[in-house]
Scaffold this motif. Structure first.
Motif, short mmCIF file in Angstrom:
data_model
loop_
_atom_site.label_atom_id
_atom_site.label_comp_id
_atom_site.label_asym_id
_atom_site.label_seq_id
_atom_site.Cartn_x
_atom_site.Cartn_y
_atom_site.Cartn_z
N THR A 95 -14.07 -0.95 4.91
CA THR A 95 -12.96 -0.71 4.00
C THR A 95 -11.76 -1.57 4.36
O THR A 95 -11.10 -2.15 3.48
N ALA A 96 -11.47 -1.70 5.68
CA ALA A 96 -10.35 -2.55 6.11
C ALA A 96 -10.62 -4.02 5.76
O ALA A 96 -9.72 -4.76 5.35
N ALA A 97 -11.89 -4.45 5.91
CA ALA A 97 -12.24 -5.83 5.57
C ALA A 97 -12.06 -6.09 4.07
O ALA A 97 -11.58 -7.16 3.67
N ILE A 98 -12.43 -5.13 3.26
CA ILE A 98 -12.26 -5.28 1.80
C ILE A 98 -10.78 -5.38 1.45
O ILE A 98 -10.37 -6.23 0.64
N GLU A 99 -9.95 -4.53 2.07
CA GLU A 99 -8.52 -4.58 1.78
C GLU A 99 -7.92 -5.91 2.22
O GLU A 99 -7.10 -6.50 1.50
N ALA A 100 -8.33 -6.41 3.40
CA ALA A 100 -7.82 -7.70 3.86
C ALA A 100 -8.25 -8.83 2.93
O ALA A 100 -7.49 -9.76 2.64
N LYS A 101 -9.47 -8.75 2.44
CA LYS A 101 -9.96 -9.77 1.50
C LYS A 101 -9.18 -9.74 0.20
O LYS A 101 -8.83 -10.79 -0.36
N GLN A 102 -8.86 -8.55 -0.28
CA GLN A 102 -8.08 -8.44 -1.51
C GLN A 102 -6.67 -8.99 -1.32
O GLN A 102 -6.14 -9.68 -2.20
N VAL A 103 -6.06 -8.69 -0.16
CA VAL A 103 -4.73 -9.22 0.12
C VAL A 103 -4.76 -10.74 0.18
O VAL A 103 -3.88 -11.43 -0.38
N ALA A 104 -5.78 -11.30 0.84
CA ALA A 104 -5.90 -12.76 0.92
C ALA A 104 -6.10 -13.37 -0.46
O ALA A 104 -5.53 -14.42 -0.77
N ALA A 105 -6.90 -12.71 -1.29
CA ALA A 105 -7.11 -13.23 -2.65
C ALA A 105 -5.81 -13.20 -3.45
O ALA A 105 -5.52 -14.14 -4.20
N GLN A 106 -5.03 -12.13 -3.29
CA GLN A 106 -3.75 -12.06 -4.00
C GLN A 106 -2.78 -13.13 -3.51
O GLN A 106 -2.06 -13.75 -4.33
N GLU A 107 -2.75 -13.40 -2.21
CA GLU A 107 -1.90 -14.45 -1.68
C GLU A 107 -2.33 -15.82 -2.19
O GLU A 107 -1.49 -16.67 -2.51
#
Length: 290
Positions: A191-203
């Motif tokens: 779950t933490a990896a998915i959230e980090a991936k989403q944040v990176a995609a948004q950036e």
């Protein structure tokens, strides 16, 4: 007290009493038989009959009122309407991520196979069959997908679960009307990896937007400069072709100043030079030559 003159009531003879007793017994048995020889099958139900001599009969009785032999037979009534069942199972995906998946299924017994269902599973067939086959199916299907595919290909996962579960339930004479995934829960790390991936995609999307905006600003500046250069060129050509062009622009500027001053509540005194209306300067070169 003299009892010689007391008259006793006439008692029925032995044969009449025996007949009355037999009649009472027959009437009681008749009432008992009528009351226990009929049974009702409500809407959405089916019935099978257990006979003490031959066992379960193969006939399935539909809705309505039916006859049976008291004591020798008894009805077994099944609810054949679809009923929901919620099951949760923890399974491992193909990339070894633990996934907790919730499943909702609508099941019902196949009406024509109720005698077989009673012989093999009894009346509580759901509790005996569904938990085991649902857990087995979920583990088999989840193991075929990665954790990310369970999210992006949820429809395919649900379709595969329904296909396998329908086949497994059919072997127990149980029909499945609907299968749907109600929840998917992953471990904390995933779950933490998915959230980090989403944040990176948004950036990344934000950086892309900034670059595109800068490019658009650059193009806008180039187009603006080109427009100003073209405007200056056209003004130069107009002045070269007709020197009175400058005089016309002065008149337009003075009109604008006059409108602004007139709209003001204050009294303003301006010289003709300030209004750009110096008549000596407005003379054209031709007038000077004369």
């Amino acid at each position: 007290m003299n009892l010689n003159n007391v008259k006793m009531p006439n008692m029925p003879s032995g044969g009449a009493a025996s007949a009355l007793i037999k009649l009472g017994i027959v009437a009681g048995l008749g009432i008992y038989g009528i009351g226990n020889s009929l049974y009702n099958v409500e809407g959405g139900h089916r019935a099978i009959v257990f006979n003490r001599i031959v066992g379960i009969k193969d006939k399935v009785y539909p809705e309505g009122t039916h006859f049976m032999i008291p004591w020798f037979e008894r009805p077994v009534i099944y609810d054949v309407r679809a009923r929901p069942h919620l099951v949760e199972s923890t399974s491992g995906s193909r990339d070894l991520q633990m996934v907790k998946i919730g499943l909702r299924v609508l099941t019902r017994p196949i009406p024509d196979q109720l005698p077989t269902v009673y012989r093999t599973l009894g009346e509580n067939y759901n509790e005996r069959v569904l938990p085991s086959i649902i857990h087995e199916t979920l583990k088999a299907v989840v193991a075929q997908f990665n954790a990310s595919q369970l999210l992006t290909q949820r429809e395919n996962v649900s379709r595969e679960i329904r296909k396998l579960l329908t086949e497994r339930a059919a072997s127990f004479n149980i029909a499945l009307d609907d299968v749907s995934i109600t929840s998917l829960t992953f471990g904390r790390e995933f779950t933490a990896a998915i959230e980090a991936k989403q944040v990176a995609a948004q950036e990344a999307e934000r950086a892309k937007f900034v670059v595109e905006k800068a490019e658009q600003d650059k193009q806008s500046a180039i187009i603006r400069a080109q427009g100003e250069a073209k405007s200056a060129q056209l003004i130069g050509q107009a002045i070269a072709n007709n020197p009175a062009f400058i005089t016309l622009r002065k008149i337009e500027a003075s009109q604008e100043i006059a409108r602004t001053v007139a709209a003001s509540n204050n009294k303003v005194y301006l010289a003709s030079d300030d209004l750009l209306l110096n008549l000596h300067d407005l003379n054209s070169p031709q007038g000077g030559k004369k």
